[in-house]
Each structure stands twice: as structure tokens, then as C-alpha cells.
Write a protein that holds these residues in place. Structure first.
Motif, PDB file in Angstrom:
ATOM      1  N   ALA A  93     -11.367  -5.391   5.542  1.00  0.00           N
ATOM      2  CA  ALA A  93     -10.899  -4.291   5.550  1.00  0.00           C
ATOM      3  C   ALA A  93      -9.486  -4.101   5.451  1.00  0.00           C
ATOM      4  O   ALA A  93      -8.723  -5.365   6.395  1.00  0.00           O
ATOM      5  CB  ALA A  93     -11.276  -3.311   6.467  1.00  0.00           C
ATOM      6  N   THR A  94      -8.599  -3.967   4.966  1.00  0.00           N
ATOM      7  CA  THR A  94      -6.742  -3.712   5.154  1.00  0.00           C
ATOM      8  C   THR A  94      -6.591  -2.478   5.982  1.00  0.00           C
ATOM      9  O   THR A  94      -7.009  -0.926   5.266  1.00  0.00           O
ATOM     10  CB  THR A  94      -6.393  -4.176   4.159  1.00  0.00           C
TER      11      THR A  94
ATOM     12  N   ASP B 276      -8.050  -3.032  -4.736  1.00  0.00           N
ATOM     13  CA  ASP B 276      -8.023  -2.028  -3.978  1.00  0.00           C
ATOM     14  C   ASP B 276      -8.620  -0.739  -4.228  1.00  0.00           C
ATOM     15  O   ASP B 276      -8.061  -0.161  -4.602  1.00  0.00           O
ATOM     16  CB  ASP B 276      -7.269  -2.502  -2.984  1.00  0.00           C
TER      17      ASP B 276
ATOM     18  N   PHE C  20      -8.712   0.032   3.142  1.00  0.00           N
ATOM     19  CA  PHE C  20      -8.548  -0.427   1.508  1.00  0.00           C
ATOM     20  C   PHE C  20      -9.443  -1.719   1.831  1.00  0.00           C
ATOM     21  O   PHE C  20      -9.149  -2.841   2.578  1.00  0.00           O
ATOM     22  CB  PHE C  20      -7.111  -1.009   1.032  1.00  0.00           C
ATOM     23  N   MET C  21     -10.403  -1.796   1.222  1.00  0.00           N
ATOM     24  CA  MET C  21     -11.436  -2.954   0.224  1.00  0.00           C
ATOM     25  C   MET C  21     -11.364  -3.445  -0.828  1.00  0.00           C
ATOM     26  O   MET C  21     -10.823  -2.438  -1.859  1.00  0.00           O
ATOM     27  CB  MET C  21     -13.028  -2.866   0.576  1.00  0.00           C
ATOM     28  N   ASP C  22     -11.739  -4.484  -1.319  1.00  0.00           N
ATOM     29  CA  ASP C  22     -10.959  -4.979  -2.455  1.00  0.00           C
ATOM     30  C   ASP C  22     -12.788  -5.226  -3.204  1.00  0.00           C
ATOM     31  O   ASP C  22     -13.258  -6.120  -1.874  1.00  0.00           O
ATOM     32  CB  ASP C  22     -10.914  -6.335  -2.822  1.00  0.00           C
TER      33      ASP C  22
ATOM     34  N   ASN D 210     -13.123   4.582  -3.441  1.00  0.00           N
ATOM     35  CA  ASN D 210     -14.720   4.846  -3.081  1.00  0.00           C
ATOM     36  C   ASN D 210     -15.722   4.807  -3.181  1.00  0.00           C
ATOM     37  O   ASN D 210     -15.604   5.993  -2.811  1.00  0.00           O
ATOM     38  CB  ASN D 210     -14.740   2.947  -2.087  1.00  0.00           C
TER      39      ASN D 210
ATOM     40  N   TYR E 119       1.183  -1.532   0.079  1.00  0.00           N
ATOM     41  CA  TYR E 119       0.293   0.193  -0.177  1.00  0.00           C
ATOM     42  C   TYR E 119       0.804   1.589   0.146  1.00  0.00           C
ATOM     43  O   TYR E 119       1.017   1.714   1.143  1.00  0.00           O
ATOM     44  CB  TYR E 119      -1.243   0.407   1.300  1.00  0.00           C
TER      45      TYR E 119
ATOM     46  N   GLN F 193     -17.316  -6.571   4.835  1.00  0.00           N
ATOM     47  CA  GLN F 193     -16.171  -6.925   3.813  1.00  0.00           C
ATOM     48  C   GLN F 193     -15.114  -6.913   5.031  1.00  0.00           C
ATOM     49  O   GLN F 193     -14.900  -6.243   6.179  1.00  0.00           O
ATOM     50  CB  GLN F 193     -16.015  -6.026   3.494  1.00  0.00           C
TER      51      GLN F 193
ATOM     52  N   GLU G  67     -19.879  -1.351   2.728  1.00  0.00           N
ATOM     53  CA  GLU G  67     -18.576  -1.472   3.137  1.00  0.00           C
ATOM     54  C   GLU G  67     -18.774  -2.579   4.445  1.00  0.00           C
ATOM     55  O   GLU G  67     -17.519  -3.309   5.156  1.00  0.00           O
ATOM     56  CB  GLU G  67     -18.175  -0.011   3.833  1.00  0.00           C
TER      57      GLU G  67
ATOM     58  N   GLN H 103      -5.132  -6.599   9.230  1.00  0.00           N
ATOM     59  CA  GLN H 103      -6.583  -6.506   8.680  1.00  0.00           C
ATOM     60  C   GLN H 103      -7.995  -7.170   9.380  1.00  0.00           C
ATOM     61  O   GLN H 103      -7.271  -7.271  11.265  1.00  0.00           O
ATOM     62  CB  GLN H 103      -6.563  -7.621   7.880  1.00  0.00           C
TER      63      GLN H 103
ATOM     64  N   ALA I 213      -4.276   6.216  -4.474  1.00  0.00           N
ATOM     65  CA  ALA I 213      -5.393   5.230  -4.138  1.00  0.00           C
ATOM     66  C   ALA I 213      -6.384   6.240  -5.067  1.00  0.00           C
ATOM     67  O   ALA I 213      -6.817   6.767  -5.121  1.00  0.00           O
ATOM     68  CB  ALA I 213      -5.258   5.007  -2.916  1.00  0.00           C
TER      69      ALA I 213
END
Length: 330
Positions: free
Chosen positions: A168-169, A255, A248-250, A158, A67, A166, A163, A194, A155
Motif C-alpha cells: 500500500a502507498t 491505483d 492506494f493499492m493497485d 476501491n 497522488y 497488498q 487488501e 509504502q 481518486a
């Protein structure tokens, strides 16, 4: 300078944290019909986020390298975290940019550990609704940089509003320790870990829907406040100095930046980011329009990138040893 102006009376009422980037402890948290009183705890003089006691720290620092857009945000003797979202802009927490008596150029954003440069601020934009009340979900701000970052890819913001639930990182530069010990070591090292976003403020009485909540699970039901008690492989909780850092989420396309770290809280009255403590972050999706419009309005040409090593030498290790938190705001 487009900075939030507050009345003197509001500022008198506001409690200022002596350690920047450290979450303010929630004094009250209501879930359903139950009321939970949370105490506050002083933070010892104090790297980022607390980790599982049975996982090597190297796993968390290695994950952080994925990241690169997240960097350290420093001013005076204080530290927060922030994320590059445009070559000239970073996103962070409102309480990381609202200090009185400073100009934008007093803030420095460092991306040297990602192969980028060091940049000073040119203009700060604290969201107009931010008053210092963490329950409102308005703890968000932008800093326009005086120099462009051309080596690190920004980045992506979003806009997905799914959310909750999810994985999350989280990425930041805060104080560290383990879930078994709580915080024990100083800020300044970039880590990522995470956690599952269990709920948002819509089910937490007195808190805005724009806040994402999670807890630091140990695997024991006694340390579980929201959702499942099952730990993730790199279970993690934000801590002092992670303020303004990234979630961060995917959602299926890679991400995206889905949250900004805001605060932590405790159930046991000792807000030291150990197992069972809680964290709240601001939903980026709720502010996507504000972010986009602010950048569009203020994206003037800036100077070429400054020499990063020289500015880093000036900052020194001392800046990385602090965080602001007697009341537990990260």
C-alpha cells in the motif's frame, strides 16, 4: 446538515485529542491468544509520516506528487488529510469532521500543491456508526465541497476486498521523523511511502474486520509485529496529521483508494511512529456503497472554483503546525 448526532453521555465518555490528525494509541491489542498492552504518549508540539532513517526525504515527497487527489484538510488550528473522490466531494476520517460547534464551511480542503484550488465545505456526512471508538472500524466521513475542483482528477474508490497482503502507498500531510527517531518535525508537507498490509481486524481480537493493520519494519525481528520483518524500499508509517489520508493499492488496473488513515499504536508504550509501531486504516471497500449513495443523494450543483491563493494566504502556516493526539488518534 447530515452529521452524526451523539448523545451527551457518549460525548462525555469520549476522549478528545488536542492535536487533530494524530492517531489515538490503542490501549489493548490482541493477536491470536496473546494480549499486548499498549501505552499512550503525548505528542510534542508539532510533516507527513515517519520514514526510513537511511532514505532521503526527497524520495518520499517526490512519490507524493504522483497522488494529486490527496490534499490538506484544515479547520480552526487543526489539520488532517483527505482525498478528492468526485469534483465536489472528499473522503476523510470521521474524527476529522465530527468536531462540535463548527459548520461545514469551517473546513478547508487545499489542493494547491497539486495544481488545484482551495475549497471550503458545504455539507459534512460522518458515517452514522461512528461514535469515537476506533476499534469499530467506522472512522470515515465525507465532505461536500462548496466549489468544484476541475483541475485535479478524483481518486477511484476501491471495491476489491483482497487488501491483506497488498503493498500500500500511504499519502498525507502529517508530522514526520524517521523510524530511528520517531516524530521530530511539524505537519504540513505532503509525503507518500509504502507498507504492506499485514492483517485486518478479523485476526485482531476486539477490532473490526474493516480495519487494515500494518507495522513499521526496520528489518529487525524485534520491531516486527505482523508479517515479514523485511523493509520496503520506502517503508513508512502514518503519523499525526495523516488522519483521513489515503491508502492506494493497485490490483492490476491502476491505483485505487483502498483505505483511510485512522490511528497508530505502539508496542513499547511510546506511540511516536518509530520502528515497531503499528497503524490502522479503514477499508474503503467496506463503505463503497455508502460513499456512492451519499454522493448520489447530495450531489447538487456548486459554485465555480474559488481563487486558491487568496484562501491559502488566510490559512497561513499556523494551521499546518498542528495535529490532534494526546491519545494518539491521527
Amino acid at each position: 446538515m447530515s452529521v452524526v448526532n451523539r448523545s451527551k453521555e457518549t460525548m462525555k465518555r469520549r476522549i478528545r485529542d488536542p492535536w487533530p490528525g494524530v492517531c489515538r494509541a490503542l490501549t489493548r491489542l490482541r493477536v491470536g491468544a496473546g494480549l499486548l498492552l499498549l501505552g499512550t504518549a503525548s505528542l510534542p508540539s508539532a510533516t507527513a509520516g515517519t520514514i526510513r532513517h537511511d532514505r532521503p526525504d526527497s524520495s518520499y515527497t517526490s512519490l507524493a506528487a504522483s497522488y494529486p487527489a490527496v490534499g490538506a484538510l484544515t479547520w480552526s488550528n487543526m489539520i488532517c488529510s483527505a482525498t478528492l473522490i468526485d469534483q465536489d466531494w472528499i473522503l476523510t476520517a470521521g474524527h476529522c469532521l465530527d468536531a462540535d460547534g463548527f459548520s461545514a464551511s469551517d473546513w478547508t480542503f487545499d489542493l494547491t500543491d497539486s495544481g488545484g484550488g482551495v475549497h471550503v465545505g458545504a455539507e459534512r456526512f460522518v458515517y452514522s456508526g461512528w461514535t469515537g471508538d476506533l476499534t469499530t472500524g467506522t472512522d470515515i466521513a465525507l465532505l461536500r465541497l462548496a466549489t468544484s475542483e476541475l483541475s485535479v482528477t478524483p481518486a477511484t474508490i476501491n471495491t476489491n476486498t483482497s487488501e491483506v497482503g497488498q503493498t500500500a502507498t500511504h499519502v498525507g500531510y502529517g508530522v514526520t521523523g524517521t523510524g530511528a527517531t520517531g516524530i521530530t518535525a511539524p505537519a504540513g508537507t505532503k509525503r507518500a511511502g509504502q507498507n504492506v498490509v499485514d492483517v485486518d481486524g478479523s485476526v485482531v481480537g476486539g477490532y473490526s474486520d474493516d480495519i487494515l493493520f500494518e507495522d513499521f519494519d526496520s528489518g529487525s525481528a524485534g520491531d516486527n509485529f505482523f508479517g515479514s520483518a523485511t523493509q520496503l524500499d520506502l517503508e513508512y508509517l502514518i503519523a499525526g496529521g495523516d488522519s483521513g489520508g489515503a491508502i492506494f493499492m493497485d490490483f492490476g488496473s491502476g491505483d485505487v483508494l483502498a483505505g483511510v488513515h485512522s490511528f497508530i499504536a505502539s508496542v513499547d508504550g511510546n506511540t511516536d511512529a518509530d520502528y515497531g509501531d503499528l497503524a490502522g486504516s479503514i477499508k474503503v471497500s467496506s463503505y463503497a456503497s455508502w460513499i456512492t449513495s451519499t454522493i448520489s443523494a447530495g450531489n447538487d450543483p456548486v459554485a465555480p472554483e474559488l481563487s486558491s491563493w487568496m484562501m491559502w494566504m488566510v490559512l497561513g502556516v499556523g494551521l499546518l503546525m498542528s495535529s490532534r493526539s494526546a491519545t494518539r488518534r491521527i
